[in-house]
Scaffold this active site. Structure first.
Site, mmCIF file in Angstrom:
data_model
loop_
_atom_site.group_PDB
_atom_site.id
_atom_site.type_symbol
_atom_site.label_atom_id
_atom_site.label_comp_id
_atom_site.label_asym_id
_atom_site.label_seq_id
_atom_site.Cartn_x
_atom_site.Cartn_y
_atom_site.Cartn_z
ATOM 1 N N GLU A 77 0.825 -1.205 0.000
ATOM 2 C CA GLU A 77 0.000 0.000 0.000
ATOM 3 C C GLU A 77 0.860 1.256 0.000
ATOM 4 O OE1 GLU A 77 -3.256 -2.750 1.431
ATOM 5 O OE2 GLU A 77 -1.242 -2.399 2.204
ATOM 6 N N THR A 78 0.308 2.289 -0.628
ATOM 7 C CA THR A 78 0.832 3.647 -0.541
ATOM 8 C C THR A 78 -0.308 4.540 -0.076
ATOM 9 O OG1 THR A 78 2.541 3.364 -2.236
ATOM 10 C CG2 THR A 78 1.752 5.596 -1.861
#
Length: 279
Positions: A45-46
């Site tokens: 994830e970002t």
């Protein structure tokens, strides 16, 4: 301008943790740009955040798609906000509601604690449980009845399965494509396999095929969902509220530690804390 940092959340001091991209900007990029940045970074994830008034508009992307909530990326965001703007509590506006993250400096590192969305849980449907067991080549006798198979939610949805044998947890494996299809069909963000090492400590492995990776080394959203489920089940060690620890990532060489604090109110948000380290 979007500035991207790379931070491991829920680190065990200077080891392990789950890498997240943290992208701060004056204004959020459009969805296609955020997706492209997350795919280029390549972490599970970002998180993207931009200030508006006294809040930070916050969105999460895996390399494959937008995610409603991600615990480890929130911890990484808290550390980045603390490093840039100072220790304190930051209000975040997610696509599905509002939460907070608190940043504090500890022994030269940054630690963060999120307050999750509200929680709920219910028994895992028998047909879905059968699919989960088949995916991981598990048998009903592998399960620990102290925590019945559960569908748990804290911003996103998780299947939670407790195993009797720590060695069985260590051998976790499954077909990534089959896992992705199962999780997509049932709106699961992770499948959380656990082993109870004590009433206040769990070993965990979290399959994240829907995000395109076999396993997450630390999963704050799943930790929050587990906490909500334990409160719903009146877990003896958490009566009146309490704290427990999740050790994750050890079987994949990325040791991580999550500290989870609950109230005694079913459905209430819970707190998930951990250290961070820059990458």
């Amino acid at each position: 301008m979007t500035v991207v940092s790379r931070i491991a959340a829920f680190a065990d001091h200077d080891r392990g943790g789950n890498p997240a991209g943290v992208a701060l900007a004056d204004h959020l990029p459009d969805a296609a740009t955020m997706q492209a940045i997350a795919r280029d970074i390549g972490y599970s994830e970002t998180v993207f955040a931009a200030p508006i008034g006294d809040r930070w508009i916050t969105r999460y992307y895996s390399p494959e798609a937008e995610v409603a909530f991600c615990g480890h990326a929130t911890i990484a965001l808290g550390a980045e906000l603390g490093a840039r703007f100072g220790a304190g509590t930051y209000a975040l506006s997610l696509s599905g509601g509002n939460i907070t993250v608190t940043a504090r400096a500890v022994d030269g590192d940054w630690e963060a604690e999120l307050t999750s969305p509200p929680t709920w849980s219910r028994p895992l449907d028998s047909a879905l449980l059968s699919e989960v067991l088949d995916l991981f080549s598990l048998l009903p006798d592998d399960l620990d009845s102290a925590l019945p198979p559960t569908l748990a939610h804290a911003g996103v949805q998780h299947a939670v399965v407790l195993l009797r044998d720590r060695a069985r947890l260590a051998t976790m494996d499954y077909d990534l494509a089959a896992g992705r299809d199962l999780m997509a069909a049932h709106d699961l963000t992770t499948i959380s396999l656990l082993h109870r090492t004590s009433d206040t400590e769990f070993a965990a492995r979290n399959a994240f095929a829907i995000g395109g990776v076999l396993e997450d080394p630390a999963t704050g959203a799943a930790a929050a969902a587990l906490a909500g489920a334990l409160v719903d089940l009146d877990w003896p060690a958490l009566r009146g509220g309490g704290t427990f620890t999740i050790r994750q990532g050890e079987d994949m060489g990325a040791p991580s530690r999550l500290t989870v604090t609950t109230s005694d109110t079913p459905g209430a948000p819970v707190r998930v804390a951990g250290r961070t380290r820059p990458l």
